[in-house]
Scaffold this active site. Structure first.
Site, mmCIF file in Angstrom:
data_model
loop_
_atom_site.group_PDB
_atom_site.id
_atom_site.type_symbol
_atom_site.label_atom_id
_atom_site.label_comp_id
_atom_site.label_asym_id
_atom_site.label_seq_id
_atom_site.Cartn_x
_atom_site.Cartn_y
_atom_site.Cartn_z
ATOM 1 N N CYS A 251 0.779 -1.391 0.102
ATOM 2 C CA CYS A 251 -0.102 0.107 0.198
ATOM 3 C C CYS A 251 1.051 0.473 0.056
ATOM 4 C CB CYS A 251 -0.764 -0.108 1.537
ATOM 5 S SG CYS A 251 -2.062 -1.172 1.337
ATOM 6 N N ALA A 252 1.706 2.152 -1.471
ATOM 7 C CA ALA A 252 2.512 2.235 -1.003
ATOM 8 C C ALA A 252 2.058 4.026 -1.139
ATOM 9 C CB ALA A 252 3.557 2.046 -2.311
ATOM 10 N N GLY A 253 1.464 3.636 -1.896
ATOM 11 C CA GLY A 253 1.562 5.890 -1.900
ATOM 12 C C GLY A 253 0.888 6.791 -1.042
ATOM 13 N N PRO A 254 1.759 7.644 -0.415
ATOM 14 C CA PRO A 254 2.707 8.397 -1.737
ATOM 15 C C PRO A 254 3.683 8.322 -1.785
ATOM 16 C CG PRO A 254 1.967 10.283 0.652
ATOM 17 C CD PRO A 254 1.731 8.319 0.559
ATOM 18 N N GLY A 255 4.553 7.137 -0.863
ATOM 19 C CA GLY A 255 5.682 6.803 -1.184
ATOM 20 C C GLY A 255 6.588 6.746 0.039
ATOM 21 N N ASP B 37 1.280 -1.204 4.809
ATOM 22 C CA ASP B 37 1.260 0.571 5.824
ATOM 23 C C ASP B 37 -0.500 0.556 5.282
ATOM 24 O OD1 ASP B 37 1.142 2.271 7.023
ATOM 25 O OD2 ASP B 37 2.617 3.595 5.584
ATOM 26 N N CYS C 218 -1.448 4.304 10.598
ATOM 27 C CA CYS C 218 -1.549 5.610 11.108
ATOM 28 C C CYS C 218 -1.920 5.975 12.184
ATOM 29 C CB CYS C 218 -1.015 6.616 10.520
ATOM 30 S SG CYS C 218 -0.994 8.039 11.126
ATOM 31 N N GLU D 254 0.073 0.114 -5.456
ATOM 32 C CA GLU D 254 -1.086 0.979 -5.212
ATOM 33 C C GLU D 254 -1.716 1.258 -6.281
ATOM 34 O OE1 GLU D 254 -1.197 3.572 -2.468
ATOM 35 O OE2 GLU D 254 -3.035 4.138 -3.883
HETATM 36 C C1 LIG Z 1 -1.000 4.366 4.888
HETATM 37 S S1 LIG Z 1 -1.971 4.613 2.596
HETATM 38 C C2 LIG Z 1 -0.085 4.073 2.234
HETATM 39 C C3 LIG Z 1 1.842 5.290 3.327
HETATM 40 C C4 LIG Z 1 2.834 4.923 2.176
HETATM 41 N N1 LIG Z 1 3.226 3.924 2.889
HETATM 42 C C5 LIG Z 1 3.821 5.410 2.705
HETATM 43 O O1 LIG Z 1 4.193 5.765 3.628
HETATM 44 O O2 LIG Z 1 3.528 7.047 1.846
HETATM 45 C C6 LIG Z 1 -2.117 3.723 2.226
HETATM 46 C C7 LIG Z 1 -1.887 3.655 0.579
HETATM 47 O O3 LIG Z 1 -2.866 2.440 0.584
HETATM 48 C C8 LIG Z 1 -3.723 2.618 -0.995
HETATM 49 N N2 LIG Z 1 -4.881 1.505 -0.708
HETATM 50 C C9 LIG Z 1 -6.115 1.497 -0.578
HETATM 51 N N3 LIG Z 1 -6.730 0.650 -0.759
HETATM 52 C C10 LIG Z 1 -5.612 -0.078 -1.186
HETATM 53 C C11 LIG Z 1 -6.258 -1.587 -1.713
HETATM 54 N N4 LIG Z 1 -7.295 -2.175 -1.670
HETATM 55 N N5 LIG Z 1 -4.733 -2.621 -2.478
HETATM 56 C C12 LIG Z 1 -3.508 -1.601 -2.433
HETATM 57 N N6 LIG Z 1 -3.468 -0.259 -1.437
HETATM 58 C C13 LIG Z 1 -4.392 0.082 -0.692
HETATM 59 C C14 LIG Z 1 -4.086 4.168 -0.509
HETATM 60 O O4 LIG Z 1 -4.355 4.633 -1.673
HETATM 61 C C15 LIG Z 1 -3.030 4.825 0.198
HETATM 62 O O5 LIG Z 1 -2.517 5.053 -0.352
#
Ligand SMILES: C[S@@+](CC[C@H](N)C(=O)[O-])C[C@H]1O[C@@H](n2cnc3c(N)ncnc32)[C@H](O)[C@@H]1O
Length: 493
Positions: free
Chosen positions: A268-272, A337, A390, A295
């Protein structure tokens, strides 16, 4: 301008922490006036529940039924009366002027009368919130009392208290910390810039910078705009909460068992942010080490790509983490994450505590569980999963992990507190100062002590995370967001 921020938050779901800086940038306001606008906007958003409670005591009309533009003006007036040194007469007069300018002449008398009543109540009670809001006594209804005086919705107070094992004094400290403006944390991305060089750059730019107390890659800034640092512009450094840094460090430092191909997935990488730190940390690992960041959302996948730009062995793909384009049991480590309520970052998002609801938790938990299951399926026997949020809410932290681990005999919990303690160079018994021999161009003060001073809660020199196995960081203890991390070893299936 503060009123415009409140309106944008209410009308179109804007995020104050994104909107206000851009409004201030083109405003031509002095530094002092910018500070005042920021205090008014963020303060009124955070204290919304309290302010509405105060307004309720001053009018027979339910606050929820007041025309929203007028209500926001009244909230700003009430905030000035309660929390600033603006003389009551001036606070009432400027708010009435604002009402006239934004809502016309009709509600002016009403606004004037309400604010005068609020001013009188504040003066009678000396601003004591328990009296102002008629809060129940702490002795008989501690959660109700904290809900009122710490200005959080009751369900959040309950969740924080539960996460802190029912320690109500500490719950109060945790809630109070959500109202304290956080310092800005930077990460010096390994392989791209050292922390010492980043500190030197900050000092040269006139920023008040010191080494972060926990992550050997962290720099903390007390004010100033990090956007003008060349290394932030180039991506060699970035804004990243020190708690997030510790999560990436913990996964990278957890050894796998058996032959390691060095393949890590960020599910779940966004925003990276964590992906970029992980890629830098793993680059020193086995030959051919690589990071695949997944993502599903296009805009966020683009942000991940930007944060990984120029990093060897790091790739991004758009995919749902529950259907990753990888064979089962084919990777060594997964960071999951998960999307969460973000209750761990309330100090950065002034409006979030009133926007989030318990229904959000209920809606997120099944996705969080499914993502953790998918993460475990991807990892080979002997590999590791790091589950992070978080948020300190037990329903989306320990309960998700315990539930999935309970159904999957191949998963065993590792002691995340020990790993976090090791990577932070801290000693839970309160021994040595931050490890790694990393020093910076700071002023030589102990920034761990400052962390406590910032929040009014004493901290030792260690992270002090308790008995484990889960790692829960806190703003009031660590000066970080309330990040949660669990580490799981995958065994033979
Ligand atoms: C908490 S954020 C991750 C923050 C990231 N690890 C960072 O440190 O920048 C959660 C992310 O999960 C993504 N997300 C939502 N549903 C998801 C899915 N089914 N599979 C993977 N990622 C998903 C969201 O779009 C969001 O970008």
């Amino acid at each position: 301008m503060a009123w415009e921020v409140l309106r944008a938050v209410d009308e179109r779901g804007a995020y104050a922490n994104l909107l206000l800086p851009s409004m201030l940038a083109g405003s031509g306001l002095s530094t002092r006036d910018r500070g005042f606008v920021t205090e008014l906007a963020y303060g009124a958003l955070r204290a919304q529940g309290t302010l509405d409670g105060m307004l309720d005591t001053a009018t027979s009309r339910p606050v929820a039924g007041i025309d929203p533009p007028l209500r926001d003006a009244l909230r700003l007036g009430a905030y000035q009366l309660l929390r600033t040194r603006v003389p009551a007469r001036a606070a009432v007069a400027t708010t009435v002027d604002l009402v006239r300018a934004t809502s016309g002449e009709r509600p002016v008398r009403f606004a004037n009368a309400v604010l005068r009543r609020v001013a009188a109540r504040v003066s009678e009670t000396g601003g004591d919130l328990a009296q102002l809001l008629d809060a129940p006594p702490f002795a008989t209804d501690p959660i109700g009392h904290l809900t009122a005086v710490c200005t959080h919705p009751r369900w959040i107070v309950e969740a924080v208290a539960e996460a802190l094992d029912g320690d109500l004094d500490e719950t109060r400290a945790a809630l109070v910390a959500n109202d304290i403006r956080p310092s800005t944390h930077l990460v010096a991305r390994p392989g791209r810039i050292t922390r010492d060089d980043l500190l030197a750059e900050c000092v040269e730019a006139g920023l008040d910078a010191h080494p972060g107390p926990w992550s050997p890659y962290a720099v903390r800034l007390d004010g100033g705009d990090p956007g003008r640092l060349p290394s932030v512009a180039s991506g060699a450094a970035a804004v990243q909460d020190e708690g997030s840094q510790l999560v990436a460090l913990a996964l990278a430092a957890t050894p796998t068992v058996g032959p390691d191909r060095g393949l890590t997935v960020d599910l779940c990488a966004g925003p990276g942010g964590k992906a970029a730190l992980l890629a830098g940390l793993l680059a020193g690992g086995p030959d051919g080490a690589g990071l695949l960041a997944l993502e599903p959302r296009m805009t966020r996948a683009a942000l991940v790509a930007r944060s990984l730009e120029g990093m060897a062995g790091a790739w991004v793909a758009r995919a749902d983490g529950r259907a990753a384009p990888l064979a089962p049991a084919s990777v060594d480590r997964v960071l999951v994450d998960v999307p969460c309520t973000g209750l761990g970052a309330l100090r950065r998002r002034p409006e979030a505590r009133w926007r989030r609801t318990p229904e959000d938790v209920a809606a997120l938990v099944p996705l969080q569980r499914a993502l953790l299951v998918a993460a475990a399926d991807l990892v080979r026997p002997g590999g590791v999963v790091a589950y992070a949020t978080c948020s300190p809410h037990p329903a989306e932290t320990s309960e998700v992990v315990r539930q999935v681990a309970g159904q999957r005999p191949e998963l065993s919990l590792l002691d995340a507190t020990r790993v976090l303690t090791d990577v932070s160079g801290s000693d839970v018994s309160g021994g040595d100062a931050p490890g790694s021999g990393v020093t910076g161009a700071g002023n030589g003060t102990d920034s761990r002590a400052e962390t406590g001073a910032e929040t009014g809660v004493g901290v030792g020199t260690g992270l002090g995370l308790g008995d484990g196995p889960f790692g829960q960081l806190w703003p009031h203890r660590h000066g970080t967001d309330a990040m949660f991390v669990a580490l799981l070893r995958v065994g033979p299936r």
